[in-house]
Motif scaffolding. Structure first.
Motif, PDB file in Angstrom:
ATOM      1  N   PHE A 108      97.207  63.870  17.433  1.00 41.10           N
ATOM      2  CA  PHE A 108      98.513  63.867  18.087  1.00 41.10           C
ATOM      3  C   PHE A 108      98.619  65.035  19.056  1.00 41.10           C
ATOM      4  N   ASN A 109      98.252  66.229  18.592  1.00 39.54           N
ATOM      5  CA  ASN A 109      98.336  67.422  19.442  1.00 39.54           C
ATOM      6  C   ASN A 109      97.542  67.237  20.728  1.00 39.54           C
ATOM      7  N   GLN A 110      96.329  66.717  20.606  1.00 36.90           N
ATOM      8  CA  GLN A 110      95.488  66.502  21.787  1.00 36.90           C
ATOM      9  C   GLN A 110      96.124  65.476  22.727  1.00 36.90           C
ATOM     10  N   GLY A 111      96.630  64.392  22.152  1.00 41.35           N
ATOM     11  CA  GLY A 111      97.272  63.365  22.960  1.00 41.35           C
ATOM     12  C   GLY A 111      98.513  63.882  23.671  1.00 41.35           C
ATOM     13  N   LEU A 112      99.321  64.665  22.960  1.00 42.21           N
ATOM     14  CA  LEU A 112     100.525  65.237  23.565  1.00 42.21           C
ATOM     15  C   LEU A 112     100.161  66.188  24.699  1.00 42.21           C
ATOM     16  N   ASP A 113      99.196  67.064  24.444  1.00 44.54           N
ATOM     17  CA  ASP A 113      98.786  68.014  25.482  1.00 44.54           C
ATOM     18  C   ASP A 113      98.250  67.292  26.715  1.00 44.54           C
ATOM     19  N   ASP A 114      97.442  66.252  26.490  1.00 45.40           N
ATOM     20  CA  ASP A 114      96.895  65.482  27.610  1.00 45.40           C
ATOM     21  C   ASP A 114      98.005  64.779  28.393  1.00 45.40           C
ATOM     22  N   MET A 115      98.956  64.196  27.669  1.00 45.38           N
ATOM     23  CA  MET A 115     100.043  63.464  28.324  1.00 45.38           C
ATOM     24  C   MET A 115     100.910  64.406  29.156  1.00 45.38           C
ATOM     25  N   VAL A 116     101.269  65.534  28.588  1.00 43.77           N
ATOM     26  CA  VAL A 116     102.103  66.494  29.326  1.00 43.77           C
ATOM     27  C   VAL A 116     101.348  67.009  30.550  1.00 43.77           C
ATOM     28  N   ARG A 117     100.070  67.282  30.374  1.00 42.75           N
ATOM     29  CA  ARG A 117      99.260  67.761  31.506  1.00 42.75           C
ATOM     30  C   ARG A 117      99.235  66.714  32.629  1.00 42.75           C
ATOM     31  N   SER A 118      99.073  65.456  32.264  1.00 48.25           N
ATOM     32  CA  SER A 118      99.035  64.405  33.295  1.00 48.25           C
ATOM     33  C   SER A 118     100.396  64.241  33.977  1.00 48.25           C
ATOM     34  N   GLN A 119     101.487  64.429  33.230  1.00 43.75           N
ATOM     35  CA  GLN A 119     102.828  64.286  33.812  1.00 43.75           C
ATOM     36  C   GLN A 119     103.162  65.432  34.761  1.00 43.75           C
ATOM     37  N   LYS A 120     102.576  66.600  34.517  1.00 45.81           N
ATOM     38  CA  LYS A 120     102.842  67.752  35.384  1.00 45.81           C
ATOM     39  C   LYS A 120     102.350  67.526  36.806  1.00 45.81           C
ATOM     40  N   ALA A 121     101.471  66.556  36.994  1.00 43.25           N
ATOM     41  CA  ALA A 121     100.942  66.271  38.324  1.00 43.25           C
ATOM     42  C   ALA A 121     101.977  65.592  39.216  1.00 43.25           C
ATOM     43  N   TYR A 122     103.037  65.070  38.628  1.00 42.67           N
ATOM     44  CA  TYR A 122     104.052  64.347  39.386  1.00 42.67           C
ATOM     45  C   TYR A 122     105.196  65.262  39.786  1.00 42.67           C
ATOM     46  N   GLU A 123     105.710  65.025  40.981  1.00 42.65           N
ATOM     47  CA  GLU A 123     106.908  65.711  41.436  1.00 42.65           C
ATOM     48  C   GLU A 123     108.030  64.694  41.471  1.00 42.65           C
ATOM     49  N   ILE A 124     109.049  64.923  40.693  1.00 42.62           N
ATOM     50  CA  ILE A 124     110.208  64.034  40.646  1.00 42.62           C
ATOM     51  C   ILE A 124     111.359  64.796  41.293  1.00 42.62           C
ATOM     52  N   PHE A 125     111.699  64.418  42.510  1.00 44.89           N
ATOM     53  CA  PHE A 125     112.698  65.155  43.271  1.00 44.89           C
ATOM     54  C   PHE A 125     114.126  64.831  42.851  1.00 44.89           C
ATOM     55  N   ASP A 126     114.341  63.635  42.375  1.00 47.50           N
ATOM     56  CA  ASP A 126     115.686  63.219  41.972  1.00 47.50           C
ATOM     57  C   ASP A 126     115.975  63.741  40.565  1.00 47.50           C
TER      58      ASP A 126
END
Length: 133
Positions: free
Chosen positions: A61-79
């Motif tokens: 779970f920890n690895q999956g969570l860390d990977d998911m958060v890392r991948s989401q940080k690549a996105y810029e959500i302006f709204d």
């Protein structure tokens, strides 16, 4: 819902773009949100695995969570409304299941204690900060 919230109603967005176009947009947003939530729920896929110890499940779970958060940080959500919706969806997809897992696995072995990287509140903070500017 974002596209059909009170702001779009007060601005007459349905009148401007057409009610059917607005309805299609709302359906697309809902489908996208369901996919997004399903992606986050996949982080907890190790929890029901009978062949793994609670500590192994937690490590996965920890690895999956860390990977998911890392991948989401690549996105810029302006709204800011969309960003808040994504954070809320991700939090609701993960935290309740994580809390249930911890309640059901009240294991205090050294392995489990070492694997206990996050409290539910830590996960909320981590997800909440993932789309920060």
């Amino acid at each position: 819902m974002y596209a059909g919230d009170e702001h779009s109603q007060s601005l007459g967005l349905g009148d401007l773009v057409g009610r059917s176009a607005l309805g299609r947009s709302e359906l697309q947003i809902e489908r996208s949100r369901k996919g997004y939530v399903a992606t986050w729920k996949a982080v907890m896929s190790s929890f029901p695995a009978a062949s793994l110890s609670p500590a192994e499940k937690l490590n996965m779970f920890n690895q999956g969570l860390d990977d998911m958060v890392r991948s989401q940080k690549a996105y810029e959500i302006f709204d800011s409304d969309v960003r808040a919706m994504l954070i809320s969806d991700a939090t609701e997809a993960v935290v309740p299941g994580y809390e249930t897992f911890l309640r059901q696995n009240n294991d205090r072995s050294p392995e489990f204690t070492r694997a206990m990287k996050y409290t539910p509140r830590d996960i909320q903070r981590k997800i909440g900060a993932m789309l920060d500017d």
